[in-house]
Enzyme design. Structure first.
Site, PDB file in Angstrom:
ATOM      1  N   PHE A  95       0.893  -1.110  -0.014  1.00 15.56           N
ATOM      2  CA  PHE A  95       0.107   0.176   0.005  1.00 15.56           C
ATOM      3  C   PHE A  95       0.794   1.133   0.004  1.00 15.56           C
ATOM      4  CE2 PHE A  95      -2.565   3.452   1.641  1.00 15.56           C
ATOM      5  CZ  PHE A  95      -3.774   3.491   0.922  1.00 15.56           C
ATOM      6  N   ASP A 120       9.329   2.646   1.750  1.00 16.41           N
ATOM      7  CA  ASP A 120       8.307   3.355   2.156  1.00 16.41           C
ATOM      8  C   ASP A 120       8.264   2.904   3.652  1.00 16.41           C
ATOM      9  OD1 ASP A 120       5.584   4.131   2.847  1.00 16.41           O
ATOM     10  OD2 ASP A 120       4.576   3.493   1.254  1.00 16.41           O
ATOM     11  N   LYS A 129       2.711   9.785   8.653  1.00 16.40           N
ATOM     12  CA  LYS A 129       1.927   9.268  10.006  1.00 16.40           C
ATOM     13  C   LYS A 129       2.506   9.981  11.251  1.00 16.40           C
ATOM     14  CE  LYS A 129      -0.043   5.372   7.618  1.00 16.40           C
ATOM     15  NZ  LYS A 129      -1.463   5.459   8.065  1.00 16.40           N
TER      16      LYS A 129
HETATM   17  C1  LIG Z   1       2.916   2.312   3.865  1.00 18.91           C
HETATM   18  C2  LIG Z   1       2.031   3.420   3.489  1.00 18.91           C
HETATM   19  N1  LIG Z   1       2.328   4.096   2.610  1.00 18.91           N
HETATM   20  C3  LIG Z   1       1.487   5.132   2.179  1.00 18.91           C
HETATM   21  C4  LIG Z   1       0.213   5.559   2.862  1.00 18.91           C
HETATM   22  C5  LIG Z   1      -0.283   6.610   2.342  1.00 18.91           C
HETATM   23  O1  LIG Z   1      -0.433   7.559   3.527  1.00 18.91           O
HETATM   24  P1  LIG Z   1      -1.543   8.792   3.478  1.00 18.91           P
HETATM   25  O2  LIG Z   1      -2.739   8.250   3.829  1.00 18.91           O
HETATM   26  O3  LIG Z   1      -0.813   9.734   4.232  1.00 18.91           O
HETATM   27  O4  LIG Z   1      -1.259   9.338   2.035  1.00 18.91           O
HETATM   28  C6  LIG Z   1       0.039   4.501   3.940  1.00 18.91           C
HETATM   29  C7  LIG Z   1      -1.265   4.959   4.576  1.00 18.91           C
HETATM   30  O5  LIG Z   1      -1.788   4.101   5.407  1.00 18.91           O
HETATM   31  C8  LIG Z   1       0.644   3.417   4.287  1.00 18.91           C
HETATM   32  O6  LIG Z   1       0.540   2.881   5.216  1.00 18.91           O
END
Ligand SMILES: Cc1ncc(COP(=O)(O)O)c(C=O)c1O
Length: 404
Positions: free
Chosen positions: A146, A231, A260
């Site tokens: 994700f 990520d 986050k």
């Molecule tokens: C691993 C990861 N990358 C990217 C995101 C996307 O972040 P945002 O919701 O702040 O755009 C998330 C959100 O849950 C995530 O868990």
């Protein structure tokens, strides 16, 4: 002066208004939270909850930490926003902290995880076109990953359910099975410029990369001249019991994204890169109006201070082990838990039954916030300030919610 009572909030009226005026972009639980402190939050009816989700891994230092609240108040009363056409006092200070923590070279600030990944994708493509050739643009990501909801990051996300309805997606992405080095090696073409992974997949139910895999990916990227983008939006900043998830594997990325926990609840994202790769961004290549403004940076600096002063990384490691052991013990007592996965304060139980949303809803009724992932997994992402007694209470409620 006569004190006036706070007007009572009518939860149903809030939900009705939401239904009328807010786009139906998500399924919400029928609760309106109005206040938080530490690990606790209260709804509009005054009911208390133990928070084992932390706004999906955001409230790392707990709700309304006094140091964060006062830093935000102070900065809001001094200067909130100036835009990036001018120097922002707090931005280099925050970049220096993150660079020193990660061993990378430079930071770019934005407002969310998806935006941080967008920056990472653009930076990788720009670096590769300039250093490897104009046809180097393809990024390989993992199934089950994700990476966000913007068009590029949703394309990067290796879950078809998030793609439905949005075709045509962005060209230049490929998905391969996670934890399968041979498939990754086979997928690399002359167009590939980078591999993008989460060290531990969060949204698909807490699935760690195996050490052999992640080290193998690093080795392959080095051998073939590809960039490794990690990520760490969910795994970063203490969640796994180390500052960054990749520290568990003894490797380092070329580009890393954070969001986050970084702002402790205030929106901020960051894309970090080695100096070599960061040099691909020159003035005018990328920007964000709000990114790294004084208020967001002040919130992030205060959050990092609290994490260090209260030794929250150490707490995440220690209490994380306790959480894992408590969930293992629960599994031993029950036959409807088939697997416990976890690292630090990122944990999940996989059920043999297909009613995880109902179990999470029952936990909520009993005053515990947890997150169902799919039909059979419950995820736990408590604030990093969590203590053993909170774990005991939470696991007790999960046991009750699962029933006999
Ligand atoms: C691993 C990861 N990358 C990217 C995101 C996307 O972040 P945002 O919701 O702040 O755009 C998330 C959100 O849950 C995530 O868990």
């Amino acid at each position: 002066m006569v004190a006036t009572a706070e007007p009572k909030i009518d939860s149903q009226a809030v939900m009705d208004m939401d239904a009328q005026y807010v786009m139906r972009f998500i399924t919400r639980q029928p609760v309106v939270f109005v206040r938080g402190e530490g690990l606790k939050v209260w709804d509009a009816d005054g009911k208390e909850y133990l928070d084992f989700l932390a706004g999906i891994a955001v409230n790392g230092i707990g709700h309304s930490h006094p140091a964060l609240v006062s830093a935000i108040r102070r900065q809001a009363g001094t200067l909130m926003h100036v835009c990036n056409l001018y120097y922002v006092l707090q931005q280099p200070a925050l970049a220096k902290r993150l660079v020193e923590l990660s061993g990378l070279g430079k930071a770019f600030f934005c407002n969310s995880g998806a935006e941080a990944n967008e920056a990472a994708i653009k930076l990788a493509r720009k670096w590769a076109k300039e250093n490897l050739g104009p046809e180097k643009y393809e990024i390989i990501t993992a199934l089950g990953s994700f990476h966000g909801r913007t068009l590029a990051t949703v394309t990067a996300t290796g879950q078809l359910k998030y793609h439905e309805g949005f075709a045509p997606l962005m060209p230049g992405f490929k998905h391969v099975p996670f934890n399968d080095l041979s498939s990754l090696e086979l997928a690399v073409t002359e167009k590939t410029c980078a591999v993008m992974l989460e060290p531990i997949q969060g949204e698909s139910g807490v699935r760690p990369a195996t050490p052999d895999y992640l080290r193998g990916v690093r080795r392959m990227c080095d051998e073939r001249g590809l960039l490794l983008i990690l990520d760490e939006i969910q795994t970063g900043l203490g969640r796994t019991g180390k500052w960054f998830g990749h520290e568990h594997y003894g490797i380092k990325p070329d580009i890393m994204t954070l969001a986050k926990t970084l702002g402790g609840g205030f929106p901020i994202g960051a894309c970090l890169a080695t100096d070599r790769v960061a040099s691909a961004f020159q003035p005018g290549n990328h920007a964000s109006t709000f990114g790294g403004n004084p208020l967001a940076c002040a919130a992030a600096l205060a959050t990092l201070d609290v994490m260090e002063q209260e030794r929250l990384i150490e707490n995440a490691a220690e209490t994380g082990k306790y959480l894992y052991a408590a969930l293992r013990e629960l599994k031993d007592r029950r036959d409807d838990i088939v697997e416990v996965r976890g690292i630090g304060l990122m944990a999940a139980i996989e059920l043999s039954r297909e009613d995880a949303p109902a179990v999470a809803a029952e936990c909520l009724r009993k005053g515990l916030i947890v997150n169902p992932v799919g039909h059979n997994t419950i995820r736990f992402l408590p604030p990093l300030i969590v203590k053993k007694e909170h774990v005991d209470a939470a696991v007790g409620i999960v046991n009750e919610a699962l029933g006999r």
